[in-house]
Design an enzyme around this catalytic site. Structure first.
Site, mmCIF file in Angstrom:
data_model
loop_
_atom_site.group_PDB
_atom_site.id
_atom_site.type_symbol
_atom_site.label_atom_id
_atom_site.label_comp_id
_atom_site.label_asym_id
_atom_site.label_seq_id
_atom_site.Cartn_x
_atom_site.Cartn_y
_atom_site.Cartn_z
ATOM 1 N N LYS A 1 0.822 -1.198 -0.159
ATOM 2 C CA LYS A 1 -0.221 -0.049 -0.104
ATOM 3 C C LYS A 1 0.766 1.221 -0.230
ATOM 4 O O LYS A 1 2.059 1.257 0.127
ATOM 5 C CB LYS A 1 -1.051 -0.075 1.361
ATOM 6 N N TYR B 1 -12.550 -1.633 -3.731
ATOM 7 C CA TYR B 1 -13.154 -1.848 -2.085
ATOM 8 C C TYR B 1 -14.339 -1.893 -2.093
ATOM 9 O O TYR B 1 -15.036 -1.529 -0.942
ATOM 10 C CB TYR B 1 -12.114 -0.801 -1.310
ATOM 11 N N PHE C 1 -15.288 4.233 7.480
ATOM 12 C CA PHE C 1 -13.943 4.617 6.916
ATOM 13 C C PHE C 1 -13.908 4.453 5.567
ATOM 14 O O PHE C 1 -12.496 4.479 4.992
ATOM 15 C CB PHE C 1 -12.700 3.646 7.758
ATOM 16 N N ARG D 1 -1.880 -14.176 4.604
ATOM 17 C CA ARG D 1 -2.738 -13.455 5.889
ATOM 18 C C ARG D 1 -1.942 -13.513 7.245
ATOM 19 O O ARG D 1 -1.937 -12.709 7.867
ATOM 20 C CB ARG D 1 -4.072 -13.937 6.179
ATOM 21 N N THR E 1 -5.081 -6.872 11.005
ATOM 22 C CA THR E 1 -5.324 -5.549 10.396
ATOM 23 C C THR E 1 -4.664 -4.374 11.325
ATOM 24 O O THR E 1 -4.167 -3.220 10.501
ATOM 25 C CB THR E 1 -6.970 -5.203 10.277
ATOM 26 N N ARG F 1 2.682 -6.301 9.166
ATOM 27 C CA ARG F 1 2.110 -5.153 9.795
ATOM 28 C C ARG F 1 2.527 -4.839 11.216
ATOM 29 O O ARG F 1 2.918 -3.648 11.604
ATOM 30 C CB ARG F 1 0.630 -5.220 10.107
ATOM 31 N N ASN G 1 -1.789 0.380 6.781
ATOM 32 C CA ASN G 1 -1.255 -0.785 7.319
ATOM 33 C C ASN G 1 -0.523 -1.645 6.260
ATOM 34 O O ASN G 1 -0.400 -2.857 6.266
ATOM 35 C CB ASN G 1 -2.318 -1.691 7.848
ATOM 36 N N HIS H 1 -2.204 -5.433 1.641
ATOM 37 C CA HIS H 1 -3.426 -6.081 1.683
ATOM 38 C C HIS H 1 -3.458 -7.547 1.033
ATOM 39 O O HIS H 1 -2.336 -7.695 0.196
ATOM 40 C CB HIS H 1 -4.626 -5.356 0.488
ATOM 41 N N GLU I 1 -9.725 -10.867 -7.278
ATOM 42 C CA GLU I 1 -9.024 -9.671 -7.178
ATOM 43 C C GLU I 1 -7.719 -9.777 -8.220
ATOM 44 O O GLU I 1 -7.343 -8.808 -8.668
ATOM 45 C CB GLU I 1 -8.263 -9.506 -5.676
HETATM 46 P P1 GTP Z 1 -6.989 -6.171 3.686
HETATM 47 O O1 GTP Z 1 -6.102 -7.323 3.220
HETATM 48 O O2 GTP Z 1 -6.627 -4.897 3.342
HETATM 49 O O3 GTP Z 1 -8.362 -6.348 3.130
HETATM 50 O O4 GTP Z 1 -7.018 -6.125 5.422
HETATM 51 P P2 GTP Z 1 -7.986 -6.800 6.286
HETATM 52 O O5 GTP Z 1 -8.614 -7.990 5.758
HETATM 53 O O6 GTP Z 1 -7.407 -7.039 7.571
HETATM 54 O O7 GTP Z 1 -9.024 -5.701 6.745
HETATM 55 P P3 GTP Z 1 -10.459 -5.232 6.069
HETATM 56 O O8 GTP Z 1 -10.804 -6.196 5.347
HETATM 57 O O9 GTP Z 1 -11.484 -5.319 7.463
HETATM 58 O O10 GTP Z 1 -10.410 -3.749 6.026
HETATM 59 C C1 GTP Z 1 -9.736 -3.315 4.632
HETATM 60 C C2 GTP Z 1 -8.892 -2.212 4.822
HETATM 61 O O11 GTP Z 1 -9.729 -1.298 5.320
HETATM 62 C C3 GTP Z 1 -7.852 -2.348 6.057
HETATM 63 O O12 GTP Z 1 -6.633 -3.159 5.521
HETATM 64 C C4 GTP Z 1 -7.457 -0.985 6.315
HETATM 65 O O13 GTP Z 1 -6.710 -0.563 5.201
HETATM 66 C C5 GTP Z 1 -8.790 -0.223 6.101
HETATM 67 N N1 GTP Z 1 -9.512 -0.289 7.371
HETATM 68 C C6 GTP Z 1 -10.178 -1.248 8.241
HETATM 69 N N2 GTP Z 1 -10.530 -0.935 9.214
HETATM 70 C C7 GTP Z 1 -10.300 0.724 9.365
HETATM 71 C C8 GTP Z 1 -10.361 1.759 10.265
HETATM 72 O O14 GTP Z 1 -11.166 1.646 11.300
HETATM 73 N N3 GTP Z 1 -10.248 2.798 9.961
HETATM 74 C C9 GTP Z 1 -9.631 3.036 8.614
HETATM 75 N N4 GTP Z 1 -9.176 4.385 8.543
HETATM 76 N N5 GTP Z 1 -9.091 2.126 7.721
HETATM 77 C C10 GTP Z 1 -9.529 0.947 8.132
HETATM 78 MG MG MG Z 2 -10.016 -7.742 4.039
#
Ligand code: GTP
Ligand code: MG
Length: 138
Positions: free
Chosen positions: A9, A49, A57, A85, A91, A102, A112, A115, A126
């Site tokens: 990212k 997304y 968010f 993962r 996350t 991370r 973070n 992805h 994807e």
């Molecule tokens: P990905 O691999 O990026 O999908 O991460 P994940 O599966 O661990 O997280 P999730 O799918 O729940 O959320 C997708 C992305 O949204 C995260 O990787 C973060 O970049 C962002 N995100 C999630 N929660 C928050 C939050 O509370 N605040 C903000 N600003 N961004 C968030």
């Molecule tokens: Mg995710």
């Protein structure tokens, strides 16, 4: 053998961490079989997304993903989806295990660093979102 989709990212590309993050993948048995650098448009970020569009968010996430270049990759290996993962970590970097990407590199729950696809179906979607079949060389 399985494939998954990964993104390095903007927070990480800005800090020149592309190689350091890719090294963690390689050290954990994941092979990069496709890779390119993209500066995504707002439209691409919203579409990629879309599953998160009702989350509070969403706007922040889209803005962040368009703020600098991203590296999109296809990773291949045994249980690549789960392995990736695991190597990424939680996350929220505050909750991520030692040695995970991370924990090592992420700045916040939003910024973070990486992805990774969360299931076989999303991995296929994807990968197809970002790559044509001839761009993946196993
Ligand atoms: P990905 O691999 O990026 O999908 O991460 P994940 O599966 O661990 O997280 P999730 O799918 O729940 O959320 C997708 C992305 O949204 C995260 O990787 C973060 O970049 C962002 N995100 C999630 N929660 C928050 C939050 O509370 N605040 C903000 N600003 N961004 C968030
Ligand atoms: Mg995710």
């Amino acid at each position: 053998i399985e494939r998954t989709f990964s993104m390095i990212k903007p927070d990480a590309t800005k800090r020149n961490l592309t190689g350091a993050i890719t090294k963690v993948f390689e050290e954990n048995g994941l092979r990069v079989v496709a890779s390119k650098r993209v500066w995504m448009s707002q439209k691409q970020a919203e579409s990629f997304y879309a599953v998160h569009k009702e989350r509070p968010f969403f706007g922040e996430l889209v803005e962040f993903m368009c703020s600098a270049p991203t590296i999109v990759q296809v990773l291949e290996g045994e249980n690549a989806i789960a392995k990736n993962r695991e190597v990424m970590g939680a996350t929220n970097p505050a909750e991520a295990a030692d040695g995970t990407i991370r924990k090592l590199f992420a700045e916040s729950i939003g910024e973070n660093s990486v992805h990774g696809s969360d299931a076989a179906e999303t991995a296929a979607e994807e990968i197809a979102f970002w790559f044509g079949g001839n761009e993946i060389v196993g």
